[in-house]
Design a protein around this motif. Sequence first.
Motif, PDB file in Angstrom:
ATOM      1  N   GLY A  51       0.795  -1.213   0.000  1.00 44.66           N
ATOM      2  CA  GLY A  51       0.000   0.000   0.000  1.00 44.66           C
ATOM      3  C   GLY A  51       0.829   1.266   0.000  1.00 44.66           C
ATOM      4  N   THR A  52       2.154   1.123   0.012  1.00 40.32           N
ATOM      5  CA  THR A  52       3.032   2.286  -0.049  1.00 40.32           C
ATOM      6  C   THR A  52       3.648   2.387  -1.438  1.00 40.32           C
ATOM      7  OG1 THR A  52       4.986   1.043   0.683  1.00 40.32           O
ATOM      8  CG2 THR A  52       3.594   2.036   2.399  1.00 40.32           C
ATOM      9  N   LEU A  53       4.166   3.579  -1.763  1.00 37.02           N
ATOM     10  CA  LEU A  53       4.848   3.747  -3.046  1.00 37.02           C
ATOM     11  C   LEU A  53       6.065   2.839  -3.140  1.00 37.02           C
ATOM     12  CD1 LEU A  53       4.758   7.607  -3.676  1.00 37.02           C
ATOM     13  CD2 LEU A  53       3.349   5.847  -4.723  1.00 37.02           C
ATOM     14  N   TYR A 146      -0.470   0.068 -10.860  1.00 36.52           N
ATOM     15  CA  TYR A 146      -0.182   1.153 -11.791  1.00 36.52           C
ATOM     16  C   TYR A 146       1.014   1.965 -11.304  1.00 36.52           C
ATOM     17  CZ  TYR A 146      -0.904   5.306 -14.677  1.00 36.52           C
ATOM     18  OH  TYR A 146      -0.730   6.338 -15.554  1.00 36.52           O
ATOM     19  N   LEU A 147       1.863   2.389 -12.248  1.00 37.94           N
ATOM     20  CA  LEU A 147       2.958   3.302 -11.952  1.00 37.94           C
ATOM     21  C   LEU A 147       2.726   4.629 -12.658  1.00 37.94           C
ATOM     22  CD1 LEU A 147       6.274   1.219 -12.229  1.00 37.94           C
ATOM     23  CD2 LEU A 147       5.002   1.839 -10.180  1.00 37.94           C
ATOM     24  N   MET A 148       3.057   5.715 -11.988  1.00 41.42           N
ATOM     25  CA  MET A 148       2.923   7.024 -12.596  1.00 41.42           C
ATOM     26  C   MET A 148       3.713   7.090 -13.904  1.00 41.42           C
ATOM     27  SD  MET A 148       3.720  10.732 -10.865  1.00 41.42           S
ATOM     28  CE  MET A 148       2.674  10.289  -9.473  1.00 41.42           C
ATOM     29  N   ASP A 149       3.107   7.702 -14.909  1.00 38.29           N
ATOM     30  CA  ASP A 149       3.675   7.890 -16.246  1.00 38.29           C
ATOM     31  C   ASP A 149       3.662   6.618 -17.090  1.00 38.29           C
ATOM     32  OD1 ASP A 149       4.141  10.578 -15.698  1.00 38.29           O
ATOM     33  OD2 ASP A 149       6.137  10.179 -14.909  1.00 38.29           O
ATOM     34  N   THR A 150       2.876   5.633 -16.673  1.00 44.15           N
ATOM     35  CA  THR A 150       2.627   4.478 -17.536  1.00 44.15           C
ATOM     36  C   THR A 150       1.848   4.925 -18.774  1.00 44.15           C
ATOM     37  OG1 THR A 150       2.616   2.913 -15.698  1.00 44.15           O
ATOM     38  CG2 THR A 150       1.428   2.251 -17.672  1.00 44.15           C
ATOM     39  N   HIS A 180      -7.654   4.429 -14.977  1.00 41.27           N
ATOM     40  CA  HIS A 180      -6.432   5.071 -15.448  1.00 41.27           C
ATOM     41  C   HIS A 180      -6.505   5.370 -16.943  1.00 41.27           C
ATOM     42  CE1 HIS A 180      -4.318   4.659 -11.649  1.00 41.27           C
ATOM     43  NE2 HIS A 180      -4.767   3.429 -11.577  1.00 41.27           N
ATOM     44  N   PHE A 181      -7.036   4.422 -17.708  1.00 44.59           N
ATOM     45  CA  PHE A 181      -7.248   4.614 -19.141  1.00 44.59           C
ATOM     46  C   PHE A 181      -8.630   4.087 -19.488  1.00 44.59           C
ATOM     47  CE2 PHE A 181      -2.643   3.917 -18.708  1.00 44.59           C
ATOM     48  CZ  PHE A 181      -2.139   5.029 -19.374  1.00 44.59           C
ATOM     49  N   ALA A 215      -2.275   8.967 -11.362  1.00 43.36           N
ATOM     50  CA  ALA A 215      -1.790   8.840  -9.984  1.00 43.36           C
ATOM     51  C   ALA A 215      -1.692   7.373  -9.581  1.00 43.36           C
ATOM     52  CB  ALA A 215      -2.709   9.574  -9.018  1.00 43.36           C
ATOM     53  N   MET A 216      -0.729   7.077  -8.703  1.00 45.33           N
ATOM     54  CA  MET A 216      -0.608   5.734  -8.136  1.00 45.33           C
ATOM     55  C   MET A 216      -1.515   5.648  -6.920  1.00 45.33           C
ATOM     56  SD  MET A 216       3.525   5.543  -8.618  1.00 45.33           S
ATOM     57  CE  MET A 216       3.790   3.983  -7.779  1.00 45.33           C
TER      58      MET A 216
END
Length: 258
Positions: A51-53, A146-150, A180-181, A215-216
């Motif tokens: 649950g953390t980055l 999901y990762l930011m900038d995917t 996300h998309f 956002a993640m």
Amino acid sequence: MIVVVNGRMRRFVGASLNGKLMTEWRLGEKIMWPNPEGVARRILVELPQEGTLDWQYWVHAADATQGSVSRNNYMKFVCDGVDYFINGSYDGTPPYKLEDNVLTLDVFDGAAIDRLGTHLEVEAKIAARDSYKYELVTNAICSLPYLMDTKLYVNFQKGRKRKASGCSFRVVGESSGVVHFGGSCYASTHDRDWHPSTLPDYRGKYWLGQQYNNAMMAEDSRLLVTAKKYSDTTYYPSVILKWPAFTRKFKLKIITVS
């Protein structure tokens, strides 16, 4: 065992003499190699909290190094000035294998137990890569968050003349429900061909899709992926998640070493 080569410390993992592989290296009566005494062959660590980055980047790093490893794609920690790779190495040295939160080594040339300290500082340098190709699916599971900038690559083929074709798609965080998309793309009656597009860079000629959220989400550990064709004139609709490159360091508490 550590040796110095051209002024730099290196792991000794084997040698040959007159074409024959060495089985041991002695100094007088003392066996210098292989010598498992004091070598960490099993390291149990505390992983980043789910649950953390840090955790989200950690599972991506672990996944990315299961296959190809290079100078642009690796995980490693340093002990006493020497690199020890995780999952795979680009310099030919035997790596520690990662399974859940356990690092194991099958040979006798690992890190010295008395030099490890209380934490394992792992450096991950991960290259941009593609996910599994999801074809003609409804709510398929992507086992990574999901990762930011995917980015999202969408592709389909219009296979019949004088018939419009297309597909819809969605990428949603399984727990958060965050999209996300999402959207659709289609080809007119005259555009018989393959129709690739990538979000958010390129939207194509008949493109109704967009990136809704970059956002993640902390609560998400995996994604739901959909790629669905509109009609029997649409062939091979598919989506691929394009994960970004990243570099990150993790400080993992060592629980036990043996």
